[in-house]
Design an enzyme around this catalytic site. Structure first.
Site, PDB file in Angstrom:
ATOM      1  N   ASP A   1      43.547  43.718  34.627  1.00  0.00           N
ATOM      2  CA  ASP A   1      43.532  44.917  35.466  1.00  0.00           C
ATOM      3  C   ASP A   1      44.670  45.847  35.053  1.00  0.00           C
ATOM      4  O   ASP A   1      45.843  45.472  35.115  1.00  0.00           O
ATOM      5  CB  ASP A   1      43.685  44.518  36.936  1.00  0.00           C
TER       6      ASP A   1
ATOM      7  N   ASP B   1      39.311  38.595  41.675  1.00  0.00           N
ATOM      8  CA  ASP B   1      39.104  40.009  41.357  1.00  0.00           C
ATOM      9  C   ASP B   1      38.857  40.138  39.856  1.00  0.00           C
ATOM     10  O   ASP B   1      37.955  39.502  39.332  1.00  0.00           O
ATOM     11  CB  ASP B   1      40.297  40.842  41.836  1.00  0.00           C
ATOM     12  N   ASP B   2      39.633  40.919  39.144  1.00  0.00           N
ATOM     13  CA  ASP B   2      39.387  41.165  37.724  1.00  0.00           C
ATOM     14  C   ASP B   2      40.063  40.120  36.842  1.00  0.00           C
ATOM     15  O   ASP B   2      41.063  39.511  37.232  1.00  0.00           O
ATOM     16  CB  ASP B   2      39.920  42.552  37.339  1.00  0.00           C
TER      17      ASP B   2
ATOM     18  N   LYS C   1      39.430  45.758  33.164  1.00  0.00           N
ATOM     19  CA  LYS C   1      39.460  47.034  33.890  1.00  0.00           C
ATOM     20  C   LYS C   1      40.588  47.870  33.310  1.00  0.00           C
ATOM     21  O   LYS C   1      41.758  47.544  33.460  1.00  0.00           O
ATOM     22  CB  LYS C   1      39.658  46.796  35.386  1.00  0.00           C
TER      23      LYS C   1
ATOM     24  N   ASP D   1      43.945  39.182  40.448  1.00  0.00           N
ATOM     25  CA  ASP D   1      43.434  39.207  39.080  1.00  0.00           C
ATOM     26  C   ASP D   1      43.989  38.023  38.293  1.00  0.00           C
ATOM     27  O   ASP D   1      44.898  37.321  38.744  1.00  0.00           O
ATOM     28  CB  ASP D   1      43.865  40.505  38.385  1.00  0.00           C
TER      29      ASP D   1
END
Length: 734
Positions: free
Chosen positions: A568, A564-565, A597, A540
């Site tokens: 997070d 990814d994010d 997220k 992330d």
């Protein structure tokens, strides 16, 4: 008549024939017993109708109970007079919760039972050549509550939440992750579950009584599960045999915790498992249940940490330490007591000022107030050192441990970290530095934090900040991330890029106890981009996840182009809920997964996010990620995220009034997209979410792209002198 947890009414007497999908099923007649009503249900994580991990395409969504060729649904009623097939392609048997297909009946808590059957394994494990996940299982089960039935059809963006219960299984389980042929039979029981989403402190126990069974040779077994006045008995025998082998599980009332009036008993399958139940019988008898001792979670081991350095440039010195239990500290210096029975709360720093003399040998004894361990004694020897300046020292890429610590004679970074006194500043000369751990023993003081600051472009190849009370300013971090496990730290104007995991992360080690979780850290005006782990699933931009306490904040941060994010806040059931995280004035852009997220695994946490922007992320802009807590979501903008701009799912554990509070949020699209927003919670008319392709509020008022001067974010994104983003005319109304 009785009503179960879903409002179904069960009657105490049934006719001797039950009709299921047009098929007449004969009900067995037991002496002095009434037939039980049997139902089918699928619930829990990974049972979604579109779950496809290692599932054959034609089997995706198959989580069925079938009798005489007819599939049962949640309204069907049946009995045990004919063979029953249970096939569950999704689901999982996990340590803290279950996802499975269950053929069950409800029994009152004042009854014991004996359930037995012949179980034939029709299929077990992936059929696509993949190795098993060690989450496959099938057999007999009793649990104190059911999960909410899975959605079918599935709403876009929705996935099933965890379903945690106290339970006892007599289970056929994957032997290991090597092949799909070998299984073992286990007694499994989970205790200490107090919430339907799961909780910290619960425990699962697994007792094998037959291992390395080849399904190719032996695919049929006899299984039995019994409840007695003081516990449960799980048994197995070879097919056609009465040579039962049994395991005992104590505590008959361990499966009447979340529902004290009923429990649910039956047959299950999970995760690429298919079984057929035949010759099944269920008998019940009145119970005189013996009360069990109250569940007590396994305590943490005592962790005591010295948080002061073994080097000092001056005579004034502060001994400090912390522990994960309430208790008392006693400190001696050169065998003289300088602090006796100092009472300190768990996680708080004990401080003892002193003056250094010759020798400077300290002993710190911690006695926990309520813990199974005795006192913990630790030793510390402090060396007096000479520095050219105790307020500002220098480190350089070519620095040495015996240098003076000046700009022309810099120390190496590790030595400088250990020598820096509380309140001092460590200046990094330009250049590349190897990765560094700042240990807890290098912590600053609450009123005298230590500062690490770059003079020019200083690049460190990984920083692990275990210490507390540090200010880290203006450095670059690459390769191995900046990870913070200490507390009360400030990270400001840091660039993290091309790391092999999350760029900047706050988290804590396992099994140290919640009082020592990383807390009250602030990350301000920092940027994280281009981070990518080898598996391309986890890196992330920023993460505050996996055992974090209260008071952590992200302010004015920018995450972009991460694998990814962007941000997070993931949570694990086994840890319990994280502390509340606040995100403000931050931007997530073009990350491969989500922008923001805000949780995970059904743990309710009231995180707060304000005045932030999610734009062009490849999954969702703002997502609860299955956090059913009372989130605060205010004055945020989501634009052109590839799936949902906003997705906040309905909780299976409570109504919308228990979920998020949404005010002043805007969802925008510059081109048509597949999904409308999905937001459950307290939503007033100040919000504009996508509905039928338009951005409208609850009163039907619409905002359009043409209402704004610009919907193009500047690239590159720069900052103003005060550190705020220079967005130009982006999102300004005409």
């Amino acid at each position: 008549m009785r009503a179960n947890q879903y409002g179904e009414t069960t009657v105490s007497k049934l006719p001797f024939a039950l009709t299921l999908c047009g098929v007449v099923l004969s009900a067995p007649v037991y002496a002095q017993q009434q037939p039980h009503i049997w139902h089918a249900i699928t619930f829990g994580q990974s049972t979604d109708v579109n779950f496809s991990s290692n599932v054959l395409p034609e089997k995706v969504g198959v989580n069925d109970v079938t009798i005489a060729g007819n599939k049962l649904d949640t309204t069907s009623k049946a009995d045990l007079s004919q063979p029953v097939t249970i096939e569950s392609r999704g689901g999982k048997i996990a340590n803290s919760h279950d996802g499975l297909t269950f053929f069950y009946t409800q029994l009152p808590a004042d009854q014991n039972f004996s359930l037995q059957a012949t179980v034939t394994v029709n299929q077990f494990g992936p059929e696509n050549g993949a190795k098993p996940a060690a989450q496959e299982g099938a057999g007999l089960l009793v649990r104190d509550i059911l999960g909410k039935p899975r959605q079918n059809p599935l709403k876009p963006g929705y996935e099933e939440f965890p379903a945690a219960s106290n339970m006892v299984m007599n289970a056929i389980m994957t032997q290991d992750r090597k092949d799909t042929d070998h299984v073992k039979i286990q007694a499994m029981y989970r205790q200490g579950v107090s919430q339907p989403w799961g909780n910290a402190g619960a425990a699962i126990t697994k007792k094998s009584y037959k291992e390395q069974i080849s399904l190719a040779k032996t695919g049929t077994f006899r299984l039995k599960l019994q409840r007695t006045n003081d516990g449960y008995i799980t048994s197995w025998a070879p097919a056609g045999s009465n040579d039962w082998v049994s395991q005992q599980v104590k505590g008959a009332d361990s499966v009447t915790v979340q529902d004290k009036q009923h429990y649910y008993v039956g047959f299950f399958a999970s995760r690429n498992a298919k079984i057929t139940i035949s010759d099944a019988t269920l008998t019940t008898t009145p119970a005189e249940t013996k009360a069990s001792p109250a569940w007590v979670a396994k305590p943490w081991p005592v962790v005591a940490q010295i948080a002061s350095s073994d080097k000092s440039a001056g005579n004034d010195y502060v001994v400090q330490a912390r522990a994960n239990y309430d208790g008392t500290w006693s400190v001696t210096q050169n065998e003289v007591v300088i602090g006796a029975n100092k009472t300190v709360k768990a996680g708080e720093m004990m401080t003892q000022p002193t003056s250094l003399a010759n020798g400077n040998q300290f002993s710190l004894a911690f006695t926990p107030a309520n813990a199974p361990d005795k006192s913990v004694v630790q030793k510390l020897v402090v060396e007096k050192i000479a520095l050219s300046s105790s307020e500002r020292i220098y480190a350089g890429p070519q620095g040495k441990a015996d240098n003076a610590g000046t700009s022309v004679s810099p120390l190496d970074l590790a030595s400088a970290v250990n020598m820096l006194p509380p309140g001092g500043t460590l200046m990094l000369l330009p250049g590349d530095y190897a990765g560094i751990t700042i240990p807890i023993s290098a912590s600053g003081l609450a009123d005298k934090p230590k500062t690490l600051e770059a003079e020019g472009k200083a690049v460190i190849h990984g920083v692990l900040l275990e210490a507390s009370y540090w200010n880290i300013q203006g450095i670059d971090v690459t390769d191995k991330s900046l990870r913070i496990t200490g507390s009360h730290n400030l990270v400001e104007n840091v660039m993290a890029y091309h790391n092999d995991d999350t760029g900047i992360q706050i988290s804590s080690p396992d099994k140290i106890g919640r009082p020592l979780w990383a807390s009250y850290n602030r990350i301000v005006n920092s940027e994280s981009w281009g981070n990518e782990d080898p598996g391309k699933i986890n890196a992330d931009g920023f993460a505050v996840k996996m055992r974090v306490g209260e008071g952590n904040r992200l302010e004015g941060c920018y995450a972009h182009n991460n694998v990814d994010d962007g941000f997070d806040l993931f949570n694990k059931i086994e840890d319990g809920p994280n502390g509340v995280v606040v995100i403000e004035n931050s931007i997530a852009r073009n990350n491969t997964s989500n922008g923001f997220k805000l949780g995970g695994e059904g743990q309710p946490v009231a995180h707060q996010i304000r005045n932030s922007i999610a734009i062009g992320n490849h999954l969702d802009g703002f997502t609860d990620n299955f956090n059913p807590g009372r989130l605060i979501v205010e004055n945020n903008t989501a634009m052109d995220n590839q799936r949902f701009n906003f997705i906040f799912r309905p909780s299976p554990y409570g109504g919308p009034e228990t979920q998020g509070v949404f005010k002043g949020n805007k969802s925008l699209r510059t081109a048509p997209a597949k999904y409308d927003d999905a937001v459950t919670g307290d939503v007033d008319k100040s919000n504009y979410f996508i509905h039928q392709g338009k951005s409208v509020n609850s009163a039907g008022k619409e905002i359009k792209a043409t209402d704004f001067l610009s919907l193009t974010m500047p690239e590159p994104l720069l900052r103003k002198p005060d550190g705020t983003f220079d967005l130009g005319s982006f999102l300004q109304k005409k």
